[in-house]
Design a protein around this motif. Structure first.
Motif, PDB file in Angstrom:
ATOM      1  N   LEU A   1       0.834  -1.205   0.000  1.00  0.00           N
ATOM      2  CA  LEU A   1       0.000   0.000   0.000  1.00  0.00           C
ATOM      3  C   LEU A   1       0.869   1.256   0.000  1.00  0.00           C
ATOM      4  O   LEU A   1       0.502   2.271  -0.591  1.00  0.00           O
ATOM      5  N   ASN A   2       2.022   1.182   0.658  1.00  0.00           N
ATOM      6  CA  ASN A   2       2.944   2.316   0.697  1.00  0.00           C
ATOM      7  C   ASN A   2       3.835   2.389  -0.540  1.00  0.00           C
ATOM      8  O   ASN A   2       4.650   3.309  -0.641  1.00  0.00           O
ATOM      9  N   GLU A   3       3.684   1.438  -1.440  1.00  0.00           N
ATOM     10  CA  GLU A   3       4.471   1.389  -2.676  1.00  0.00           C
ATOM     11  C   GLU A   3       5.971   1.357  -2.406  1.00  0.00           C
ATOM     12  O   GLU A   3       6.766   1.938  -3.149  1.00  0.00           O
ATOM     13  N   CYS A   4       6.359   0.674  -1.346  1.00  0.00           N
ATOM     14  CA  CYS A   4       7.778   0.502  -1.014  1.00  0.00           C
ATOM     15  C   CYS A   4       8.233  -0.809  -1.654  1.00  0.00           C
ATOM     16  O   CYS A   4       7.973  -1.894  -1.129  1.00  0.00           O
ATOM     17  N   GLU A   5       8.872  -0.700  -2.794  1.00  0.00           N
ATOM     18  CA  GLU A   5       9.224  -1.884  -3.579  1.00  0.00           C
ATOM     19  C   GLU A   5      10.087  -2.863  -2.806  1.00  0.00           C
ATOM     20  O   GLU A   5       9.837  -4.068  -2.815  1.00  0.00           O
ATOM     21  N   PHE A   6      11.129  -2.375  -2.141  1.00  0.00           N
ATOM     22  CA  PHE A   6      12.016  -3.281  -1.412  1.00  0.00           C
ATOM     23  C   PHE A   6      11.269  -4.019  -0.307  1.00  0.00           C
ATOM     24  O   PHE A   6      11.314  -5.245  -0.225  1.00  0.00           O
ATOM     25  N   CYS A   7      10.583  -3.288   0.571  1.00  0.00           N
ATOM     26  CA  CYS A   7       9.904  -3.923   1.704  1.00  0.00           C
ATOM     27  C   CYS A   7       8.765  -4.828   1.251  1.00  0.00           C
ATOM     28  O   CYS A   7       8.565  -5.908   1.802  1.00  0.00           O
ATOM     29  N   CYS A   8       8.030  -4.400   0.250  1.00  0.00           N
ATOM     30  CA  CYS A   8       6.938  -5.226  -0.256  1.00  0.00           C
ATOM     31  C   CYS A   8       7.477  -6.516  -0.850  1.00  0.00           C
ATOM     32  O   CYS A   8       6.980  -7.598  -0.554  1.00  0.00           O
ATOM     33  N   SER A   9       8.516  -6.411  -1.670  1.00  0.00           N
ATOM     34  CA  SER A   9       9.084  -7.606  -2.299  1.00  0.00           C
ATOM     35  C   SER A   9       9.693  -8.542  -1.267  1.00  0.00           C
ATOM     36  O   SER A   9       9.488  -9.758  -1.319  1.00  0.00           O
ATOM     37  N   SER A  10      10.436  -7.978  -0.313  1.00  0.00           N
ATOM     38  CA  SER A  10      11.084  -8.839   0.668  1.00  0.00           C
ATOM     39  C   SER A  10      10.062  -9.497   1.587  1.00  0.00           C
ATOM     40  O   SER A  10      10.087 -10.721   1.780  1.00  0.00           O
ATOM     41  N   HIS A  11       9.126  -8.749   2.122  1.00  0.00           N
ATOM     42  CA  HIS A  11       8.168  -9.346   3.058  1.00  0.00           C
ATOM     43  C   HIS A  11       7.135 -10.207   2.345  1.00  0.00           C
ATOM     44  O   HIS A  11       6.603 -11.141   2.955  1.00  0.00           O
ATOM     45  N   SER A  12       6.881  -9.951   1.081  1.00  0.00           N
ATOM     46  CA  SER A  12       6.048 -10.880   0.299  1.00  0.00           C
ATOM     47  C   SER A  12       6.756 -12.230   0.211  1.00  0.00           C
ATOM     48  O   SER A  12       6.137 -13.283   0.403  1.00  0.00           O
ATOM     49  N   ALA A  13       8.056 -12.209  -0.070  1.00  0.00           N
ATOM     50  CA  ALA A  13       8.832 -13.463  -0.133  1.00  0.00           C
ATOM     51  C   ALA A  13       8.880 -14.123   1.236  1.00  0.00           C
ATOM     52  O   ALA A  13       8.724 -15.351   1.349  1.00  0.00           O
ATOM     53  N   PHE A  14       9.084 -13.318   2.290  1.00  0.00           N
ATOM     54  CA  PHE A  14       9.161 -13.884   3.636  1.00  0.00           C
ATOM     55  C   PHE A  14       7.833 -14.542   4.016  1.00  0.00           C
ATOM     56  O   PHE A  14       7.816 -15.603   4.639  1.00  0.00           O
ATOM     57  N   ALA A  15       6.717 -13.913   3.644  1.00  0.00           N
ATOM     58  CA  ALA A  15       5.403 -14.508   3.906  1.00  0.00           C
ATOM     59  C   ALA A  15       5.220 -15.775   3.090  1.00  0.00           C
ATOM     60  O   ALA A  15       4.767 -16.801   3.604  1.00  0.00           O
ATOM     61  N   ALA A  16       5.580 -15.704   1.816  1.00  0.00           N
ATOM     62  CA  ALA A  16       5.343 -16.830   0.901  1.00  0.00           C
ATOM     63  C   ALA A  16       6.033 -18.104   1.361  1.00  0.00           C
ATOM     64  O   ALA A  16       5.445 -19.182   1.267  1.00  0.00           O
ATOM     65  N   VAL A  17       7.253 -17.998   1.872  1.00  0.00           N
ATOM     66  CA  VAL A  17       7.959 -19.222   2.287  1.00  0.00           C
ATOM     67  C   VAL A  17       7.392 -19.784   3.579  1.00  0.00           C
ATOM     68  O   VAL A  17       7.697 -20.923   3.934  1.00  0.00           O
ATOM     69  N   GLN A  18       6.540 -19.008   4.263  1.00  0.00           N
ATOM     70  CA  GLN A  18       5.986 -19.471   5.536  1.00  0.00           C
ATOM     71  C   GLN A  18       4.486 -19.750   5.481  1.00  0.00           C
ATOM     72  O   GLN A  18       3.891 -20.124   6.485  1.00  0.00           O
ATOM     73  N   LEU A  19       3.893 -19.569   4.319  1.00  0.00           N
ATOM     74  CA  LEU A  19       2.472 -19.862   4.132  1.00  0.00           C
ATOM     75  C   LEU A  19       2.327 -21.045   3.184  1.00  0.00           C
ATOM     76  O   LEU A  19       3.001 -21.081   2.147  1.00  0.00           O
TER      77      LEU A  19
END
Length: 180
Positions: free
Chosen positions: A59-77
């Motif tokens: 939502l904040n359009e922060c590419e680095f944080c969105c990409s990294s935490h999307s990956a972090f979520a994905a490996v744990q879901l």
């Protein structure tokens, strides 16, 4: 290129990693906070909490944080990146529990302004079984990631050049957390 000289090769230390190397005395408490919020004992899984961080960062359009935490979520879901992408694209139709959807709505309100969190949003989350701890930590995760997003983007840091870097980091985070 970052707005200030972080003293590192930004390609080797993209996003928040450059500023954290620049000021290790502030990096430690920030990492400790995110470790408690996203990795500590909690009724929400680490993947669900990472999803909140990814959602707010998107939502904040922060590419680095969105990409990294999307990956972090994905490996744990169990549903992986497909679920993360669905939540980020359309929360209303994403295949998540009603409780998580209500908490993500609270996180989205925090992203706009803390004052956007209404008694109705909180009541809706409670009606779906959210505890006070889950509501509290959702608000704090969202607020913290607004800060992290502004930290990363405010210094003009660059995202990782190789999207696979986020997945490599995600595996380390899932195994060792943020304070290692």
């Amino acid at each position: 290129m970052a707005h200030i000289d972080l003293g590192v090769d930004e390609r080797s230390y993209p996003g928040i990693s450059g500023p954290m190397r620049y000021r290790p005395e502030t990096a430690k408490p920030l990492n400790d906070l995110v470790n408690v919020l996203l990795r500590g004992e909690h009724p929400l899984t680490p993947g669900e909490r990472e999803l909140i961080a990814a959602y707010v960062s998107g939502l904040n359009e922060c590419e680095f944080c969105c990409s990294s935490h999307s990956a972090f979520a994905a490996v744990q879901l169990d549903e992986g990146m497909a679920l993360v992408d669905r939540v980020r694209a359309d929360l209303d139709s994403a295949p998540v529990s009603e409780k998580l959807r209500a908490l993500l709505r609270i996180a989205g309100a925090v992203q706009e302004s803390g004052r956007k969190v209404t008694a109705d949003l909180v009541a809706a989350a409670r009606a779906e079984g959210a505890t006070d701890l889950e509501i509290h930590d959702t608000v704090l995760i969202a607020a913290a990631f607004c800060m992290f997003n502004r930290y990363v983007d405010g210094l003009g840091t660059v995202p990782a050049a190789d999207p696979a870097a986020y997945l490599r980091t995600a595996e380390r985070i899932a195994e060792f957390g943020y304070s290692s």
